[in-house]
Design a protein around this motif. Structure first.
Motif, PDB file in Angstrom:
ATOM      1  N   ASP A 293      -5.364 -18.471  -2.598  1.00  0.00           N
ATOM      2  CA  ASP A 293      -4.127 -17.780  -2.959  1.00  0.00           C
ATOM      3  C   ASP A 293      -3.291 -17.550  -1.697  1.00  0.00           C
ATOM      4  O   ASP A 293      -3.754 -16.941  -0.717  1.00  0.00           O
ATOM      5  N   ILE A 294      -2.052 -17.998  -1.715  1.00  0.00           N
ATOM      6  CA  ILE A 294      -1.193 -17.932  -0.530  1.00  0.00           C
ATOM      7  C   ILE A 294      -0.861 -16.502  -0.130  1.00  0.00           C
ATOM      8  O   ILE A 294      -0.946 -16.149   1.054  1.00  0.00           O
ATOM      9  N   PRO A 295      -0.458 -15.595  -1.056  1.00  0.00           N
ATOM     10  CA  PRO A 295      -0.188 -14.205  -0.631  1.00  0.00           C
ATOM     11  C   PRO A 295      -1.390 -13.539   0.035  1.00  0.00           C
ATOM     12  O   PRO A 295      -1.217 -12.767   0.996  1.00  0.00           O
ATOM     13  N   ILE A 296      -2.600 -13.793  -0.442  1.00  0.00           N
ATOM     14  CA  ILE A 296      -3.784 -13.205   0.192  1.00  0.00           C
ATOM     15  C   ILE A 296      -3.943 -13.735   1.614  1.00  0.00           C
ATOM     16  O   ILE A 296      -4.255 -12.981   2.551  1.00  0.00           O
ATOM     17  N   LYS A 297      -3.739 -15.034   1.780  1.00  0.00           N
ATOM     18  CA  LYS A 297      -3.829 -15.615   3.122  1.00  0.00           C
ATOM     19  C   LYS A 297      -2.795 -14.995   4.055  1.00  0.00           C
ATOM     20  O   LYS A 297      -3.093 -14.694   5.218  1.00  0.00           O
ATOM     21  N   GLU A 298      -1.571 -14.807   3.561  1.00  0.00           N
ATOM     22  CA  GLU A 298      -0.521 -14.248   4.411  1.00  0.00           C
ATOM     23  C   GLU A 298      -0.835 -12.819   4.831  1.00  0.00           C
ATOM     24  O   GLU A 298      -0.523 -12.408   5.968  1.00  0.00           O
ATOM     25  N   ILE A 299      -1.449 -12.024   3.920  1.00  0.00           N
ATOM     26  CA  ILE A 299      -1.754 -10.631   4.230  1.00  0.00           C
ATOM     27  C   ILE A 299      -2.989 -10.515   5.126  1.00  0.00           C
ATOM     28  O   ILE A 299      -3.002  -9.740   6.098  1.00  0.00           O
ATOM     29  N   CYS A 300      -4.034 -11.258   4.790  1.00  0.00           N
ATOM     30  CA  CYS A 300      -5.316 -11.108   5.497  1.00  0.00           C
ATOM     31  C   CYS A 300      -5.372 -11.900   6.809  1.00  0.00           C
ATOM     32  O   CYS A 300      -5.973 -11.433   7.779  1.00  0.00           O
ATOM     33  N   ASP A 301      -4.800 -13.099   6.830  1.00  0.00           N
ATOM     34  CA  ASP A 301      -4.951 -13.968   8.000  1.00  0.00           C
ATOM     35  C   ASP A 301      -3.623 -14.374   8.626  1.00  0.00           C
ATOM     36  O   ASP A 301      -3.606 -14.877   9.754  1.00  0.00           O
ATOM     37  N   GLY A 302      -2.523 -14.187   7.917  1.00  0.00           N
ATOM     38  CA  GLY A 302      -1.240 -14.659   8.420  1.00  0.00           C
ATOM     39  C   GLY A 302      -0.499 -13.618   9.226  1.00  0.00           C
ATOM     40  O   GLY A 302      -0.959 -12.485   9.462  1.00  0.00           O
ATOM     41  N   ALA A 303       0.704 -14.010   9.634  1.00  0.00           N
ATOM     42  CA  ALA A 303       1.536 -13.134  10.463  1.00  0.00           C
ATOM     43  C   ALA A 303       1.994 -11.897   9.695  1.00  0.00           C
ATOM     44  O   ALA A 303       2.265 -10.846  10.298  1.00  0.00           O
ATOM     45  N   MET A 304       2.105 -12.003   8.367  1.00  0.00           N
ATOM     46  CA  MET A 304       2.550 -10.859   7.574  1.00  0.00           C
ATOM     47  C   MET A 304       1.565  -9.695   7.646  1.00  0.00           C
ATOM     48  O   MET A 304       1.926  -8.544   7.385  1.00  0.00           O
ATOM     49  N   GLY A 305       0.318  -9.970   8.011  1.00  0.00           N
ATOM     50  CA  GLY A 305      -0.670  -8.896   8.123  1.00  0.00           C
ATOM     51  C   GLY A 305      -0.326  -7.893   9.200  1.00  0.00           C
ATOM     52  O   GLY A 305      -0.776  -6.739   9.148  1.00  0.00           O
ATOM     53  N   ASN A 306       0.476  -8.317  10.188  1.00  0.00           N
ATOM     54  CA  ASN A 306       0.869  -7.415  11.263  1.00  0.00           C
ATOM     55  C   ASN A 306       2.104  -6.587  10.929  1.00  0.00           C
ATOM     56  O   ASN A 306       2.583  -5.818  11.777  1.00  0.00           O
ATOM     57  N   THR A 307       2.638  -6.757   9.754  1.00  0.00           N
ATOM     58  CA  THR A 307       3.832  -6.023   9.348  1.00  0.00           C
ATOM     59  C   THR A 307       3.553  -4.523   9.310  1.00  0.00           C
ATOM     60  O   THR A 307       2.542  -4.071   8.764  1.00  0.00           O
ATOM     61  N   THR A 308       4.483  -3.742   9.894  1.00  0.00           N
ATOM     62  CA  THR A 308       4.346  -2.283   9.883  1.00  0.00           C
ATOM     63  C   THR A 308       4.979  -1.719   8.616  1.00  0.00           C
ATOM     64  O   THR A 308       6.145  -1.972   8.321  1.00  0.00           O
ATOM     65  N   MET A 309       4.186  -0.949   7.868  1.00  0.00           N
ATOM     66  CA  MET A 309       4.630  -0.376   6.601  1.00  0.00           C
ATOM     67  C   MET A 309       5.018   1.089   6.795  1.00  0.00           C
ATOM     68  O   MET A 309       4.467   1.791   7.647  1.00  0.00           O
ATOM     69  N   CYS A 310       5.959   1.538   6.001  1.00  0.00           N
ATOM     70  CA  CYS A 310       6.417   2.928   6.062  1.00  0.00           C
ATOM     71  C   CYS A 310       5.333   3.867   5.532  1.00  0.00           C
ATOM     72  O   CYS A 310       4.496   3.480   4.705  1.00  0.00           O
ATOM     73  N   PRO A 311       5.292   5.135   5.952  1.00  0.00           N
ATOM     74  CA  PRO A 311       4.278   6.096   5.491  1.00  0.00           C
ATOM     75  C   PRO A 311       4.336   6.273   3.971  1.00  0.00           C
ATOM     76  O   PRO A 311       5.415   6.261   3.364  1.00  0.00           O
ATOM     77  N   ILE A 312       3.161   6.466   3.361  1.00  0.00           N
ATOM     78  CA  ILE A 312       3.097   6.581   1.899  1.00  0.00           C
ATOM     79  C   ILE A 312       2.938   8.030   1.446  1.00  0.00           C
ATOM     80  O   ILE A 312       2.762   8.284   0.252  1.00  0.00           O
ATOM     81  N   CYS A 313       2.970   8.994   2.367  1.00  0.00           N
ATOM     82  CA  CYS A 313       2.950  10.402   1.981  1.00  0.00           C
ATOM     83  C   CYS A 313       3.715  11.199   3.017  1.00  0.00           C
ATOM     84  O   CYS A 313       4.056  10.699   4.101  1.00  0.00           O
ATOM     85  N   ASP A 314       3.950  12.458   2.713  1.00  0.00           N
ATOM     86  CA  ASP A 314       4.703  13.328   3.616  1.00  0.00           C
ATOM     87  C   ASP A 314       3.815  13.876   4.726  1.00  0.00           C
ATOM     88  O   ASP A 314       2.625  14.147   4.521  1.00  0.00           O
ATOM     89  N   GLU A 315       4.386  14.095   5.873  1.00  0.00           N
ATOM     90  CA  GLU A 315       3.862  14.884   6.999  1.00  0.00           C
ATOM     91  C   GLU A 315       2.588  14.323   7.619  1.00  0.00           C
ATOM     92  O   GLU A 315       2.537  14.045   8.815  1.00  0.00           O
ATOM     93  N   PHE A 316       1.528  14.112   6.801  1.00  0.00           N
ATOM     94  CA  PHE A 316       0.235  13.739   7.372  1.00  0.00           C
ATOM     95  C   PHE A 316       0.064  12.235   7.523  1.00  0.00           C
ATOM     96  O   PHE A 316      -0.822  11.789   8.252  1.00  0.00           O
ATOM     97  N   CYS A 317       0.815  11.432   6.794  1.00  0.00           N
ATOM     98  CA  CYS A 317       0.626   9.981   6.820  1.00  0.00           C
ATOM     99  C   CYS A 317       1.449   9.365   7.945  1.00  0.00           C
ATOM    100  O   CYS A 317       2.563   9.805   8.249  1.00  0.00           O
ATOM    101  N   ASP A 318       0.909   8.311   8.507  1.00  0.00           N
ATOM    102  CA  ASP A 318       1.568   7.621   9.613  1.00  0.00           C
ATOM    103  C   ASP A 318       1.948   6.217   9.164  1.00  0.00           C
ATOM    104  O   ASP A 318       1.626   5.772   8.054  1.00  0.00           O
TER     105      ASP A 318
END
Length: 944
Positions: free
Chosen positions: A334-359
């Motif tokens: 599966d291409i999306p799995i490869k991109e997330i687990c082994d590809g460059a997209m895995g290094n993408t920085t995601m926004c916090p998913i909760c208030d105050e305590f999440c980074d």
């Protein structure tokens, strides 16, 4: 196919090996007299200190006198050992059974020599004079489903017929290992049945001790026990019936006797225990005819439905396993799995998913959850959803055909239950009501519940309480949401790498487990409350009470079990907002989907609640009766066998009293458990394709454990006749309709099927999923983040990503919906419309193509009616010529099932035209025996 497989005839037992315990017969039998089988047992407790002891004693004496006047034989037994329990054993002589078999129009088997003597030609079988099912009175039942005449009259096409016969023969050989022991359950036996009539007693073999099956004897005795009076006061209209006596405390219990223990050689109970309830025989067909003969049609029909449902789970189980294995075998490509687990997209920085305590976090952290999601959400998801929608229709339509075969075979096809009498609990609630009304059917005076004072307040209290508990179940879902949100913040502060990489899985599993525990606790409390609330609604009959209770309990459990699953499937993550302005409720930020999406959360929630419910209910269902047995053992604490004190020589009627009463609601909870399971494998099945397989495994064990529980831990239930599984069929049809909608929306909203299809078709350069992950993520500038989130921006990156279709911060309409957003939502709605209409139209076509009653059965009913009528006609002709000699005796006196107080109520039958004159001429009185009710037909002057 199942007809020949499961509907096995009980056959004749080896008489030489039949060793019944002495306690199932009367002990006081004169020399040379046949043994008298104990059909029913009444139990009461001698308590002279009870204020009602004298009144109850009088009621028992009158009641027993009326039973003896009816022709029943009684024998009293004391428990001994200083115990206050007393037992009355009841035996129904053949004359009583014959009389009431005619009154109740019970179908009984015709002598075997009639079926062998009369051979009709093919022309007679296909005669145009055969009457239809609506004219049916006498009926031939072939237990093997096909007659030699039918086979001989078939039109044979040389090549096709030979191939058909060869395939049929091969299939029958294939089924041979699945049949129970033929020495015990002989499936080749066949016989005629006809409505019993003493005028035509030459048709029936009264000398056979098994002419009346245990279920038939049980049904006749219950009919008598529920209509005999226990008061000499003619003004007391409702002083009748064993149920009222138990409600008043005059008796403790009444039950038909088991024919021995589970280790008693030759007893039907042992044979059923060995061949039906044994887990070692889980792969064999059920001996349904034997179950019907021992427990009655109602019990037999439940196990027939459960066996059929379990059998029909095999195709979806195989398809579900195939869909799961497809995901397991292809996830590495599966291409999306490869991109997330082994590809460059895995290094993408995601926004916090909760208030105050999440980074801020890395997309590669969602690798495992994305892989797990693909096992269930892959290219086969839509196919499986369509397959299960069609399967649900096929299952119900073929069950209608199969149940028609069973009810025809068991002589309840077109069965019309008799008029029900008021429930004792209903009469207790209305004991102080003075206003009366006349029942149209029975013409008896009944208390009329005041609408404004009792009826309306009871209904309002009942349904407001139900709504309150439904809201409480929804509040439980909110509590679980708060638990998950707080755990996200708590685990975000933990520095352990293992926890950080699996926090989403941990939160989902613990949240589902806590939800399951709360569900089971709420169900247990609500069941008691539902019974009390239904009593307050003042339902007159037991059927009305059962239907109202079914609606309440199923409505609550539907919300209780499915609310959290509906929330994850259709609400969670849909109204989050954007990082610059989150959607909040009472300052709480809406819960987001975990990394990997809401689909895997839905799968985990569904799996834990579904499988946990099955396991916990199976344990409680089997072991709870053991706890209730303790109460009965306490009552027998002073009893001890005078000779040895061993359990083996304990009389059967005492052994049975130790067991748990089955009760009116016995099968209700069995159906409820299975119908809730049916909802799981239809409404949400596309999110968890393995659900049918786990349901199949559970039901294989459930079927045998239910059989063992009923045989070992419960008193023998009273045999009852029913025509169908009742309201549960309507519920399953409703669930089937709901499942089409829910599966369509789960695929459209929760699954990634639509976004992937849109990307492949309109945005991908090569038609593949390369770049799909980047396509699903929008850009966000951390400096624009919602200030109420209190996120630490000290180490914030230049940009972060979040799952949505919004304009980038450098565009004019930043953080608003872009073209891809509207494109995907249009595709989702289009898919829902196409899916629902396509499946709905297919289902309508299938229902039209599959009739509820097979043409073969319709023809068989007409043919059997004609053949049996010919037997009657020819035998009557021979009897007239003196070649056949029948027993003397006139038609029985009509014993009306309608309730009358003796000498009180009369019924005048007049001509419709003009109202003058009596239909049928002068006076006619047809009354039953002493202590029963009377139906008196008077002439116009009122003289009987």
């Amino acid at each position: 196919m199942l007809e020949g497989a499961e509907l096995l005839n009980n056959g004749e037992l080896n008489k030489q090996g039949l060793e019944m315990t002495e306690s199932i017969y009367f002990t006081d039998v004169e020399k040379g007299e046949e043994n008298k089988l104990v059909d029913f047992v009444l139990v009461w407790e001698e308590k002279p200190s009870d204020p009602q002891w004298s009144v109850n004693k009088t009621k028992r004496e009158i009641f027993l006198q009326n039973l003896e006047a009816e022709g029943l034989e009684l024998e009293s037994e004391e428990c001994g050992g200083g115990n206050a329990l007393r037992f009355i054993k009841i035996h129904a002589p053949m004359e009583v059974l014959r009389r009431y078999a005619e009154i109740l129009k019970i179908r009984m088997p015709i002598k075997n020599h009639f079926s062998l003597k009369w051979k009709f030609s093919a022309d007679m079988l296909h005669s145009e004079s055969a009457e239809g099912a609506e004219m049916l009175e006498f009926k031939l039942t072939q237990l093997d489903g096909t007659t030699k005449e039918q086979v001989g009259s078939m039109i044979r096409i040389p090549l096709f017929s030979d191939v058909h016969d060869e395939l049929k023969s091969w299939f029958e050989k294939f089924q041979e290992p699945f049949y129970p022991s033929e020495a015990i359950f002989n499936r080749s036996n066949s016989q005629f049945t006809a409505v019993y009539s003493r005028d035509k007693d030459y048709l029936f073999n009264h000398n056979d001790s098994k002419f009346f099956s245990p279920a038939t004897r049980s049904g006749i005795l219950e009919f008598l026990l529920k209509r005999k009076r226990f008061s000499e006061d003619p003004e007391d209209d409702f002083a009748f019936g064993i149920s009222k006596l138990i409600s008043d405390g005059a008796y403790l219990a009444f039950y038909p006797l088991h024919d021995g223990g589970i280790h008693t050689e030759g007893s039907q109970r042992k044979l059923l225990y060995d061949e039906w309830a044994s887990l070692k025989k889980f792969w064999k067909y059920q001996p349904l005819d034997a179950v019907r003969d021992y427990y009655g049609v109602k019990m037999g029909l439940y196990f027939a439905w459960l066996g059929y449902y379990t059998f029909m789970l095999i195709p979806p189980s195989i398809v579900g396993i195939f869909c799961f294995l497809y995901g397991v075998l292809t996830y590495s490509t599966d291409i999306p799995i490869k991109e997330i687990c082994d590809g460059a997209m895995g290094n993408t920085t995601m926004c916090p998913i909760c208030d105050e305590f999440c980074d801020f976090w890395s997309l590669r952290d969602s690798c495992k959850m994305t892989q797990a999601k693909y096992f269930f959400d892959n290219g086969t998801t839509v196919f499986f959803a369509v397959f299960m929608s069609l399967w649900a229709v096929i299952f119900l339509e073929f069950w209608k055909r199969y149940s028609a075969e069973i009810t025809h075979r068991w002589d309840v096809f077109g069965y019309d239950p008799e008029e029900e009498h008021p429930r004792p609990e209903y009469l207790v609630e209305l004991r102080d009501v003075e206003e009366r009304t006349i029942n149209f059917i029975t013409q008896t005076s009944e208390p009329k519940p005041p609408f404004w004072k009792m009826k309306l307040p009871g209904i309002l209290i009942s349904w407001t309480s139900v709504m309150m508990f439904v809201m409480l179940a929804l509040i439980t879902v909110i509590a679980i949401i708060l638990y998950r949100m707080s755990m996200v913040a708590a685990l975000a502060a933990v520095n352990d790498s293992t926890i950080k990489s699996n926090w989403s899985l941990f939160i989902s599993m613990t949240g589902a487990a806590i939800n399951l525990v709360l569900i089971l606790i709420f169900n247990y409390i609500y069941e008691f409350l539902a019974i009390w609330l239904t009593e307050k609604e003042l339902h007159r009959t037991q059927t009305g009470f059962d239907n109202a209770l079914t609606l309440k309990i199923y409505l609550f459990q539907f919300v209780n079990y499915y609310a959290s699953i509906f929330y994850i499937a259709f609400v969670k993550g849909q109204f989050v907002g954007t990082p610059n302005e989150y959607t909040r409720f009472m300052s709480w930020r809406q819960e987001e989907c975990s990394p990997g999406g809401c689909f895997i959360e839905l799968c985990i929630q569904l799996a834990i609640i579904f499988m946990g419910k099955q396991f916990m209910l199976s344990v409680m269902e089997y072991y709870m009766p053991l706890m209730w047995k303790v109460f009965n053992l306490v009552k027998l604490a002073g009893w001890k066998n005078e000779e040895t004190g061993k359990e083996e020589v304990t009389p059967q009627y005492i052994k049975d009293f130790k067991l748990v009463e089955w009760g009116h609601q016995g099968l209700f909870y069995e159906y409820l458990e299975m119908v809730l399971q049916y909802g799981f494998i239809t409404i949400f099945v596309c999110a968890f394709p393995l659900a049918p397989f786990f349901a199949f495994c559970n039901n294989v064990l459930e079927l045998r454990l239910d059989a063992k529980k009923i045989l070992v831990q419960h008193r023998r239930p009273i045999a009852q006749k029913v025509q169908s599984i009742g309201v549960w069929m309507d519920i399953m049809e409703t669930l089937g309709r709901i499942s089409i909608i829910t599966n369509a929306f789960i695929i459209a909203l929760t699954s990634e099927f639509i976004p992937k299809a849109v990307y492949r078709g309109f945005y991908s350069q090569d038609g593949s999923l390369t770049g799909y992950v980047n396509y699903t993520l929008s850009y966000f500038d951390p400096m624009d983040i919602d200030r109420t989130s209190h996120v630490n921006l000290t180490l914030a990156p230049e940009l972060c990503r979040y799952p949505d279709y919004k304009f980038a911060p450098w565009e004019a309409d930043k953080y608003t919906n872009n073209a891809q957003f509207w494109h995907i939502w249009f595709a989702r709605l289009l898919f829902v419309v196409i899916f629902e209409n396509l499946v709905a139209c297919t289902i309508m076509a299938m229902r039209l193509a599959i009739p509820d009653i097979s043409s073969n059965l319709k023809y068989r009913i007409r043919r059997e009616a004609y053949i049996t009528k010919e037997i009657i006609i020819r035998t009557e002709r021979l009897k007239k010529d003196g070649k056949v000699r029948g027993k003397s005796g006139s038609a029985p006196v009509l014993n009306s099932p309608d309730l009358r107080t003796e000498g009180e109520t009369s019924f005048t039958q007049r001509r419709n035209a003009g109202g003058d004159g009596v239909s049928g001429g002068g006076g006619l009185e047809r009354s039953s025996s002493t202590g029963d009710v009377q139906l008196i037909l008077k002439d116009e002057e009122g003289q009987a």
